[in-house]
Design a protein around this motif. Structure first.
Motif, mmCIF file in Angstrom:
data_model
loop_
_atom_site.group_PDB
_atom_site.id
_atom_site.type_symbol
_atom_site.label_atom_id
_atom_site.label_comp_id
_atom_site.label_asym_id
_atom_site.label_seq_id
_atom_site.Cartn_x
_atom_site.Cartn_y
_atom_site.Cartn_z
ATOM 1 N N ASP A 756 39.734 30.520 33.190
ATOM 2 C CA ASP A 756 39.512 29.070 33.128
ATOM 3 C C ASP A 756 39.409 28.480 34.521
ATOM 4 O O ASP A 756 38.589 27.593 34.802
ATOM 5 N N TYR A 757 40.263 28.967 35.443
ATOM 6 C CA TYR A 757 40.237 28.483 36.825
ATOM 7 C C TYR A 757 38.958 28.905 37.525
ATOM 8 O O TYR A 757 38.375 28.130 38.300
ATOM 9 N N LEU A 758 38.483 30.109 37.241
ATOM 10 C CA LEU A 758 37.256 30.609 37.896
ATOM 11 C C LEU A 758 36.032 29.764 37.526
ATOM 12 O O LEU A 758 35.090 29.638 38.322
ATOM 13 N N ARG A 759 36.027 29.230 36.334
ATOM 14 C CA ARG A 759 34.854 28.438 35.907
ATOM 15 C C ARG A 759 34.677 27.196 36.787
ATOM 16 O O ARG A 759 33.583 26.681 36.946
ATOM 17 N N ARG A 760 35.811 26.737 37.388
ATOM 18 C CA ARG A 760 35.755 25.506 38.181
ATOM 19 C C ARG A 760 35.724 25.773 39.678
ATOM 20 O O ARG A 760 35.597 24.839 40.460
ATOM 21 N N HIS A 761 35.844 27.057 40.124
ATOM 22 C CA HIS A 761 35.957 27.371 41.555
ATOM 23 C C HIS A 761 34.592 27.282 42.227
ATOM 24 O O HIS A 761 33.584 27.771 41.681
ATOM 25 N N LYS A 762 34.576 26.700 43.405
ATOM 26 C CA LYS A 762 33.309 26.435 44.116
ATOM 27 C C LYS A 762 32.634 27.696 44.636
ATOM 28 O O LYS A 762 31.416 27.701 44.857
ATOM 29 N N HIS A 763 33.410 28.768 44.933
ATOM 30 C CA HIS A 763 32.792 29.993 45.486
ATOM 31 C C HIS A 763 32.369 30.985 44.405
ATOM 32 O O HIS A 763 31.761 32.020 44.710
ATOM 33 N N VAL A 764 32.689 30.732 43.160
ATOM 34 C CA VAL A 764 32.402 31.701 42.091
ATOM 35 C C VAL A 764 31.032 31.445 41.510
ATOM 36 O O VAL A 764 30.727 30.331 41.077
ATOM 37 N N LYS A 765 30.213 32.486 41.543
ATOM 38 C CA LYS A 765 28.877 32.413 40.960
ATOM 39 C C LYS A 765 28.931 32.767 39.482
ATOM 40 O O LYS A 765 28.319 32.090 38.647
ATOM 41 N N SER A 766 29.690 33.860 39.187
ATOM 42 C CA SER A 766 29.881 34.279 37.800
ATOM 43 C C SER A 766 31.053 35.255 37.752
ATOM 44 O O SER A 766 31.526 35.742 38.794
ATOM 45 N N PHE A 767 31.497 35.527 36.521
ATOM 46 C CA PHE A 767 32.565 36.547 36.374
ATOM 47 C C PHE A 767 32.397 37.222 35.017
ATOM 48 O O PHE A 767 31.737 36.699 34.117
ATOM 49 N N ARG A 768 33.028 38.420 34.893
ATOM 50 C CA ARG A 768 32.937 39.193 33.658
ATOM 51 C C ARG A 768 34.161 40.089 33.551
ATOM 52 O O ARG A 768 34.901 40.302 34.513
ATOM 53 N N VAL A 769 34.361 40.594 32.354
ATOM 54 C CA VAL A 769 35.438 41.572 32.125
ATOM 55 C C VAL A 769 34.996 42.921 32.703
ATOM 56 O O VAL A 769 33.812 43.291 32.630
ATOM 57 N N GLY A 770 35.930 43.648 33.256
ATOM 58 C CA GLY A 770 35.588 44.928 33.879
ATOM 59 C C GLY A 770 35.032 45.951 32.899
ATOM 60 O O GLY A 770 35.368 45.938 31.712
ATOM 61 N N ALA A 771 34.122 46.790 33.424
ATOM 62 C CA ALA A 771 33.587 47.881 32.606
ATOM 63 C C ALA A 771 34.676 48.932 32.351
ATOM 64 O O ALA A 771 35.785 48.864 32.877
ATOM 65 N N TYR A 772 34.297 49.960 31.527
ATOM 66 C CA TYR A 772 35.273 50.998 31.149
ATOM 67 C C TYR A 772 35.854 51.694 32.372
ATOM 68 O O TYR A 772 37.056 51.912 32.474
ATOM 69 N N ASN A 773 34.962 52.028 33.352
ATOM 70 C CA ASN A 773 35.427 52.741 34.536
ATOM 71 C C ASN A 773 35.981 51.806 35.604
ATOM 72 O O ASN A 773 36.334 52.226 36.691
ATOM 73 N N GLU A 774 36.037 50.469 35.314
ATOM 74 C CA GLU A 774 36.575 49.496 36.261
ATOM 75 C C GLU A 774 37.932 48.950 35.827
ATOM 76 O O GLU A 774 38.541 48.159 36.521
ATOM 77 N N GLY A 775 38.435 49.353 34.678
ATOM 78 C CA GLY A 775 39.737 48.885 34.215
ATOM 79 C C GLY A 775 39.674 48.108 32.918
ATOM 80 O O GLY A 775 40.707 47.656 32.405
ATOM 81 N N GLY A 776 38.484 47.901 32.349
ATOM 82 C CA GLY A 776 38.351 47.241 31.055
ATOM 83 C C GLY A 776 38.800 45.794 31.095
ATOM 84 O O GLY A 776 38.623 45.068 32.084
ATOM 85 N N ILE A 777 39.459 45.356 29.998
ATOM 86 C CA ILE A 777 39.883 43.950 29.877
ATOM 87 C C ILE A 777 41.058 43.631 30.778
ATOM 88 O O ILE A 777 41.480 42.472 30.871
ATOM 89 N N GLY A 778 41.607 44.654 31.468
ATOM 90 C CA GLY A 778 42.711 44.400 32.403
ATOM 91 C C GLY A 778 42.219 43.918 33.746
ATOM 92 O O GLY A 778 43.028 43.611 34.635
ATOM 93 N N VAL A 779 40.892 43.833 33.949
ATOM 94 C CA VAL A 779 40.321 43.434 35.238
ATOM 95 C C VAL A 779 39.204 42.414 34.981
ATOM 96 O O VAL A 779 38.408 42.573 34.043
ATOM 97 N N THR A 780 39.161 41.388 35.863
ATOM 98 C CA THR A 780 38.046 40.447 35.845
ATOM 99 C C THR A 780 37.253 40.639 37.125
ATOM 100 O O THR A 780 37.808 40.571 38.236
ATOM 101 N N VAL A 781 35.930 40.912 36.985
ATOM 102 C CA VAL A 781 35.047 41.136 38.124
ATOM 103 C C VAL A 781 34.386 39.801 38.470
ATOM 104 O O VAL A 781 33.719 39.192 37.614
ATOM 105 N N VAL A 782 34.561 39.358 39.724
ATOM 106 C CA VAL A 782 34.066 38.052 40.153
ATOM 107 C C VAL A 782 32.918 38.236 41.129
ATOM 108 O O VAL A 782 33.057 38.993 42.121
ATOM 109 N N GLU A 783 31.759 37.604 40.867
ATOM 110 C CA GLU A 783 30.620 37.625 41.777
ATOM 111 C C GLU A 783 30.625 36.317 42.558
ATOM 112 O O GLU A 783 30.620 35.231 41.974
ATOM 113 N N LEU A 784 30.663 36.458 43.905
ATOM 114 C CA LEU A 784 30.759 35.281 44.773
ATOM 115 C C LEU A 784 29.366 34.761 45.160
ATOM 116 O O LEU A 784 28.385 35.522 45.177
ATOM 117 N N LYS A 785 29.301 33.479 45.536
ATOM 118 C CA LYS A 785 28.031 32.855 45.951
ATOM 119 C C LYS A 785 27.652 33.306 47.342
ATOM 120 O O LYS A 785 28.493 33.641 48.151
#
Length: 785
Positions: A756-785
């Motif tokens: 919820d906080y990431l949706r409002r952050h100025k530097h965040v372009k997008s985010f997603r749940v981690g893939a299987y080899n990235e930790g799954g739902i235990g990790v959020t992958v953030v793409e910066l602007k």
């Protein structure tokens, strides 16, 4: 070689020991005929055969001579027309079998160890089995002619067994009759003279017809053949005679076969006797711990720790002797009971053994000579019957020796010149020794005469020797000392035993001054010898210690090299496995990145290719590398400079510079690298420097420790949001395109609050749940602007 010499040196006792080692009567007979020979090549061949047999005895532990018999007499009788009995025929067959078995054994043994002489000898054993097989078809292991020997014999014996059964059946019926039983001594059927009879009480003789064949010792029992079975017993008698005639025919037939093969069988026996004799020599050598001597015909002897073979190993003192090189004659002086006679006999007996093809009880590499004759005058051979004194007996032997010896002879003289006046005896001894030495013979002589000590010093090619004597213990050590003349030791012994010193001093005064000087010189020589011997023993001990230390060091070095090689191989294998694993994981990452790129993420293909190339270069080389040479620095590295990182082989841009290291931007990664590993490629433009420096002035200090992931596990939402905000600012300043927030799975509350906080952050372009080899739902992958 004269029989008297063999007797004097007790060669016959060696022959007796050898005979006892033979496995067959053939070998024993061959051993009893053993005599030394004077032909060098023949002696070498004999010794080679013994050496081959010793190798087989050592490797195989025994040779199969079972079943071999001395059948020379039966074979000879068959040749002369006699008929052999079943036992003799069976012995001939088993001997033929044993010879063939021995031949196969030696041929198989030759595959493991070369034994050319034995194989050549065994190959002469005939393989023809016709006579052997015919005998075994007719005669069983108990030397009984079998029914299968002929059809007629089988028919006769079958009829004989049937007839015997009928007779016994008829007699059994009679003895079971109550009226007859009361007249019998025993209710049984027996045999007397090949005829079946029953034991009848004497008083009932008149009630039985038939023939009385025997009477008991008391006369109370008569063995009667009843009339009812007389004709039946007569028929059995006829059948037995037919059986005997048929058996005789079979034996004559088999004897004829043996006579036809007599020459081959006799040749086989001769070979078997020779082989048993050779292996008996090998067994004798093993028992004596004897070795193969080196033979020559140039009169050279070098006995190394030789032992008299008839004396116990634990009491005999080894003999060290060399003759025939620098000197050809040895004069042994010293008192009685010192072992001089044993030394003489040892030299003679070892020479006889070697010339007979026997190993000798001495150390390896001992050398012996093939003499055309060995002559010896040893011991007191005084003959009362011939009325000869000791001196006369010795002189008779020596005269015989002088007549028979040649330059290639070995002469052994014990107490030469003894038994007569000392002055005349010593003069005569010197003359005899001088004559023998001039002939070029090899001579070993013992004497009491001190004059012979000077003779050995003055005569070229003659050397003194003595038997060592321990004055402290008043006992001989039985060691032969070549080069040192013997001392009388009389005064020293008398003094040790308690004779008054005044008497001893007076006795010394009676000895000529020259003799005293000689004794003093000998004492000095012996003292020097003992010192040198002690030093030699010490040096030998040190040498062995050094060799042992060297051997241990070599062994340690060898083990170290082996272990080092194993460790290197293991390290290379481990490194290769690690690199393979890393490459596999990297391939998965690259595949994932490419997938993202295909889905629209801003990842350039050349960056993927560059990452793959770096991975390939990361594979370690198994061959040693040369040490990296630090790059030369043209000037100090400054922020904004384009540099080459030597250890990675990659170009990068300097972000910041410290005292010893710099922060370098390598693609999407920032790394700290030592200044010595950087090579300036292109200096940054002045404007870029200014911008870079200005930018660096507003950086937080945490830029130096910027990272790609933030672990929030265990924290509440408020604290996590504060940490996420700081982390995203640092990542943005570090120009990271993508970061990872690790919040764990749990109840999902922390994940929801952070997203919820990431949706409002100025530097965040997008985010997603981690893939299987990235930790799954235990990790959020953030793409910066």
């Amino acid at each position: 070689m004269e029989g008297k010499i063999l007797s004097t040196l007790e060669f016959h006792k060696i022959v007796e020991q050898l005979t006892a080692k033979a496995s067959t009567s053939l070998g024993k007979a061959k051993a009893e005929e053993l005599l030394p020979v004077s032909d060098l090549e023949q002696v070498k061949k004999r010794l080679q055969a013994t050496d081959e047999a010793s190798a087989i005895d050592r490797l195989k532990g025994g040779v199969p001579f079972g079943g071999i018999r001395d059948v020379r007499a039966p074979i000879r009788r068959a040749e002369l027309g006699g008929t052999l009995n079943p036992t003799e025929l069976l012995d001939i067959a088993t001997t033929s079998q044993g010879g063939r078995r021995l031949r196969r054994f030696l041929e198989l043994a030759a595959e493991d160890h070369p034994i050319p002489l034995l194989v050549d000898l065994a190959s002469l054993i005939s393989e023809d089995r016709s006579t052997e097989e015919r005998i075994l078809q007719c005669i069983d292991e108990g030397a009984f002619v079998m029914d299968s020997a002929s059809q007629e014999l089988a028919r006769v014996r079958q009829e004989l067994r049937t007839g015997e059964a009928r007779v016994r059946e008829r007699l059994d019926q009679m003895i079971r009759t109550p009226s007859v039983q009361k007249m019998l001594q025993d209710n049984l059927v027996t045999i007397r003279g090949d005829r079946y009879v029953i034991p009848v009480k004497a008083e009932y003789r008149s009630h039985f017809g038939g023939i009385v064949h025997d009477l008991s010792a008391s006369g109370a029992t008569m063995y009667i053949e009843p009339e009812a079975v007389v004709q039946m017993n007569n028929r059995l008698r006829e059948l037995r005679m037919k059986e005997e005639r048929e058996v005789e025919k079979i034996l004559i037939m088999l004897t004829t076969l043996v006579a036809q093969e007599a020459e081959v069988l006799s040749a086989n026996l001769a070979i078997l006797a020779e082989l048993d004799f050779i292996f008996a020599k090998a067994v004798l050598a093993r028992g004596m711990k004897a070795t193969l001597p080196i033979m020559n015909d140039r009169g050279f002897l070098k006995i190394k720790k030789g032992r008299h073979p008839l004396l116990a190993k634990d009491v005999v003192v080894p003999l060290e002797l060399e003759i025939g090189n620098h000197y050809s004659s040895i004069i042994v002086t010293g008192p009685n009971t010192g072992g001089k006679t044993v030394s003489l006999k040892t030299v003679g007996l070892l020479s006889l053994m070697a010339m007979s093809g026997l190993f000798v009880p001495a150390e390896d590499d001992s050398q012996l000579c093939v003499f055309d004759g060995i002559y010896a005058d040893i011991g007191d051979e005084q003959s009362i019957e011939q009325n000869l004194s000791t001196f006369s007996s010795h002189m008779t032997n020596i005269i015989s020796i002088l007549r028979g010896m040649t330059p290639k002879s070995l002469v052994l003289l014990d107490e030469v010149g003894a038994g007569t006046d000392p002055a005349e005896g010593s003069a005569l001894a010197i003359s005899i020794l001088d004559y023998i030495h001039s002939m070029g013979c090899r001579l070993v002589a013992t004497t009491h005469y001190s004059e012979l000590k000077a003779y050995a010093y003055d005569k070229n090619g003659v050397i003194n020797a003595s038997m060592e004597f321990d004055v402290q213990t008043l006992s001989p050590t039985y060691r032969l000392l070549v080069g040192v003349p013997g001392r009388s030791n009389a005064f020293a012994i008398a003094e040790r035993l308690g004779l008054p010193k005044r008497i001893i001093d007076h006795a010394r005064g009676q000895v000529a001054e020259e003799d005293q000087r000689v004794e003093s010189m000998i004492a000095t020589l012996e003292e020097n010898r003992l010192t040198a011997e002690a030093e030699r023993v010490s040096a030998e001990s040190l040498r062995r210690e050094v060799e042992e230390t060297k051997r241990k060091l070599e062994e340690e070095r060898r083990r170290f090299e082996e272990e080092r090689g194993k460790l290197l191989v293991k390290a290379e294998q481990d490194a290769a496995a690690a690199v393979t694993k890393a490459r596999r994981e990297a391939e998965e990452v690259i595949a994932e990145l490419r997938k993202l790129a295909m889905e629209g993420a801003k990842v350039k293909e050349h960056e993927l290719i560059d990452a793959r190339r770096r991975l390939d270069e990361a594979v370690p080389e198994l061959a040693p590398k040369r040490a990296a040479v630090p790059a030369k620095k043209v000037r100090a590295i400054e922020p904004g400079d384009e540099v080459m990182v030597a250890k990675f082989g990659q170009k990068g841009t300097v972000v910041d510079v410290g005292a010893e290291e710099a922060t370098v931007q390598l693609g999407i990664l920032k790394m700290k690298v030592a200044l010595a590993e950087l090579e300036l490629i292109k200096a940054a433009p002045a404007k870029q420097k200014h911008v870079q420096q200005a930018t660096s002035s507003i950086k937080r200090t945490r830029d130096e420790n910027a990272r790609l992931e933030l672990d929030l596990r265990g924290k509440n939402i408020e604290d996590s949001i504060i940490d996420v905000d700081r982390f995203l600012d640092e990542s943005f300043l570090a120009n990271f395109p993508q970061v990872y927030l690790i919040h764990g799975k749990g109840t999902g509350a922390l994940r929801i609050g952070i997203q919820d906080y990431l949706r409002r952050h100025k530097h965040v372009k997008s985010f997603r749940v981690g893939a299987y080899n990235e930790g799954g739902i235990g990790v959020t992958v953030v793409e910066l602007k």
